[in-house]
Design a protein around this motif. Structure first.
Motif, PDB file in Angstrom:
ATOM      1  N   THR A   2       0.702  -1.131   0.223  1.00 44.43           N
ATOM      2  CA  THR A   2       0.015   0.096   0.090  1.00 44.43           C
ATOM      3  C   THR A   2       1.003   1.219  -0.070  1.00 44.43           C
ATOM      4  O   THR A   2       0.594   2.307  -0.389  1.00 44.43           O
ATOM      5  CB  THR A   2      -0.988  -0.099   1.332  1.00 44.43           C
ATOM      6  N   GLN A 175       1.691  -9.877  -9.334  1.00 41.01           N
ATOM      7  CA  GLN A 175       0.908  -9.517  -8.332  1.00 41.01           C
ATOM      8  C   GLN A 175      -0.625  -9.499  -8.742  1.00 41.01           C
ATOM      9  O   GLN A 175      -1.049  -8.565  -9.257  1.00 41.01           O
ATOM     10  CB  GLN A 175       1.025  -8.195  -7.519  1.00 41.01           C
ATOM     11  N   GLU A 177      -4.543 -11.373  -8.668  1.00 41.67           N
ATOM     12  CA  GLU A 177      -5.647 -12.313  -8.161  1.00 41.67           C
ATOM     13  C   GLU A 177      -6.876 -12.438  -9.045  1.00 41.67           C
ATOM     14  O   GLU A 177      -7.109 -11.282 -10.020  1.00 41.67           O
ATOM     15  CB  GLU A 177      -6.346 -11.601  -6.749  1.00 41.67           C
ATOM     16  N   GLN A 201     -14.442  -2.898  -5.490  1.00 45.06           N
ATOM     17  CA  GLN A 201     -14.418  -2.133  -4.008  1.00 45.06           C
ATOM     18  C   GLN A 201     -13.510  -2.816  -3.026  1.00 45.06           C
ATOM     19  O   GLN A 201     -12.817  -2.208  -2.527  1.00 45.06           O
ATOM     20  CB  GLN A 201     -15.752  -1.713  -3.619  1.00 45.06           C
ATOM     21  N   ASP A 202     -13.657  -3.914  -3.010  1.00 45.75           N
ATOM     22  CA  ASP A 202     -12.735  -4.750  -2.017  1.00 45.75           C
ATOM     23  C   ASP A 202     -11.215  -4.854  -2.581  1.00 45.75           C
ATOM     24  O   ASP A 202     -10.571  -4.478  -1.636  1.00 45.75           O
ATOM     25  CB  ASP A 202     -13.305  -6.334  -2.145  1.00 45.75           C
ATOM     26  N   PHE A 203     -11.049  -4.926  -3.694  1.00 39.64           N
ATOM     27  CA  PHE A 203      -9.903  -4.716  -4.117  1.00 39.64           C
ATOM     28  C   PHE A 203      -9.000  -3.082  -3.900  1.00 39.64           C
ATOM     29  O   PHE A 203      -7.832  -3.173  -3.553  1.00 39.64           O
ATOM     30  CB  PHE A 203      -9.722  -4.878  -5.764  1.00 39.64           C
ATOM     31  N   LYS A 204      -9.813  -2.455  -4.079  1.00 36.16           N
ATOM     32  CA  LYS A 204      -9.850  -0.833  -3.837  1.00 36.16           C
ATOM     33  C   LYS A 204      -9.113  -0.653  -2.416  1.00 36.16           C
ATOM     34  O   LYS A 204      -8.195   0.077  -2.108  1.00 36.16           O
ATOM     35  CB  LYS A 204     -10.526   0.208  -4.470  1.00 36.16           C
ATOM     36  N   GLN A 205      -9.878  -1.319  -1.588  1.00 39.09           N
ATOM     37  CA  GLN A 205      -9.703  -0.994  -0.206  1.00 39.09           C
ATOM     38  C   GLN A 205      -8.440  -1.869   0.377  1.00 39.09           C
ATOM     39  O   GLN A 205      -7.755  -1.403   1.226  1.00 39.09           O
ATOM     40  CB  GLN A 205     -11.096  -1.600   0.755  1.00 39.09           C
ATOM     41  N   ARG A 206      -8.584  -3.214  -0.123  1.00 39.39           N
ATOM     42  CA  ARG A 206      -7.170  -3.947   0.344  1.00 39.39           C
ATOM     43  C   ARG A 206      -5.848  -3.480  -0.164  1.00 39.39           C
ATOM     44  O   ARG A 206      -4.866  -3.584   0.597  1.00 39.39           O
ATOM     45  CB  ARG A 206      -7.524  -5.404   0.085  1.00 39.39           C
ATOM     46  N   VAL A 207      -5.995  -3.031  -1.494  1.00 39.16           N
ATOM     47  CA  VAL A 207      -4.712  -2.941  -1.929  1.00 39.16           C
ATOM     48  C   VAL A 207      -4.222  -1.540  -2.371  1.00 39.16           C
ATOM     49  O   VAL A 207      -3.127  -1.136  -2.341  1.00 39.16           O
ATOM     50  CB  VAL A 207      -4.585  -3.552  -3.455  1.00 39.16           C
ATOM     51  N   GLY A 209      -6.141   1.240  -0.786  1.00 38.36           N
ATOM     52  CA  GLY A 209      -6.289   1.965   0.637  1.00 38.36           C
ATOM     53  C   GLY A 209      -7.290   2.784   0.454  1.00 38.36           C
ATOM     54  O   GLY A 209      -7.753   3.159  -0.623  1.00 38.36           O
TER      55      GLY A 209
END
Length: 209
Positions: A2, A175, A177, A201-207, A209
């Motif tokens: 991140t 990298q 998924e 959205q999940d990708f955005k939050q995890r990767v 920030g």
């Protein structure tokens, strides 16, 4: 990971061969309001005004990459994924991450026996004449040099870009998924927009920030 991502970046959505900007609107609308985003039009496609300097696949690719002038996350459908991958190769300092949906990614598709879509697309869609005969160069050897995070989204019922292509691309990127969407065909990002939006959205939050 991140820490390597710029805090200020835009989201650029690239259509597939249809050039339809409306394709991505249901997904783009799910991003938070503070995210800067743009759905790019292709000159000569889907009613967009032609431009004299866009006359084959390579010049269209140059046109797309020329619009990446600040840190960006590129979300790309099908043919747009080729432009996205090339952008990551040419502008690694600006391309923060890739979201690739049902694309070839610039690899050789001959081993996968994919459905040839060009003739039917020309009959059904508003495409420039040169597009049907233009061929992109394979950039397969360079995929392993891409270091940004990559989200791959595939449908399990897509004859144009089978899951095996997504699985191969996952192995090539440093990298990456892969998520497979049940009953997803080549238009999965539009038909299953809510599910695709959640995954992004999940990708955005995890990767990111």
């Amino acid at each position: 990971m991140t820490d390597e991502i710029s805090e200020a970046y835009q989201w650029i959505f690239l259509p597939g061969a249809s050039g339809s900007r409306s394709f991505w609107q249901p997904v783009a609308s799910q991003l938070t309001a503070d995210v800067e985003q743009a759905i790019l039009a292709y000159p000569g496609f889907a009613g967009a005004m032609p431009q004299s300097d866009v006359y084959d696949f390579e010049s269209l690719q140059d046109y797309v990459i020329g619009h990446i002038t600040q840190p960006s996350v590129i979300v790309a459908q099908s043919m747009g994924g080729i432009f996205a991958v090339q952008a990551a190769l040419e502008k690694p300092d600006l391309v923060q991450a890739l979201v690739l949906v049902a694309t070839s990614g610039g690899i050789d598709l001959s081993p996968y026996h994919v459905l040839d879509w060009r003739e039917s697309y020309q009959e059904q869609l508003d495409l420039p004449d040169w597009f049907v005969v233009s061929k992109s160069q394979t950039i397969e050897q360079a995929l392993t040099t891409i270091t940004c995070p990559v989200l791959l989204l595939w449908g399990d019922d897509d004859p144009i870009s089978p899951v095996a292509i997504g699985q191969y691309l996952q192995q090539q990127f440093q990298q990456a998924e892969l998520h497979i969407i049940g009953k997803g065909q080549h238009d999965l990002a539009h038909v299953h927009a809510e599910q695709v939006g959640r995954l992004i959205q999940d990708f955005k939050q995890r990767v990111l920030g």
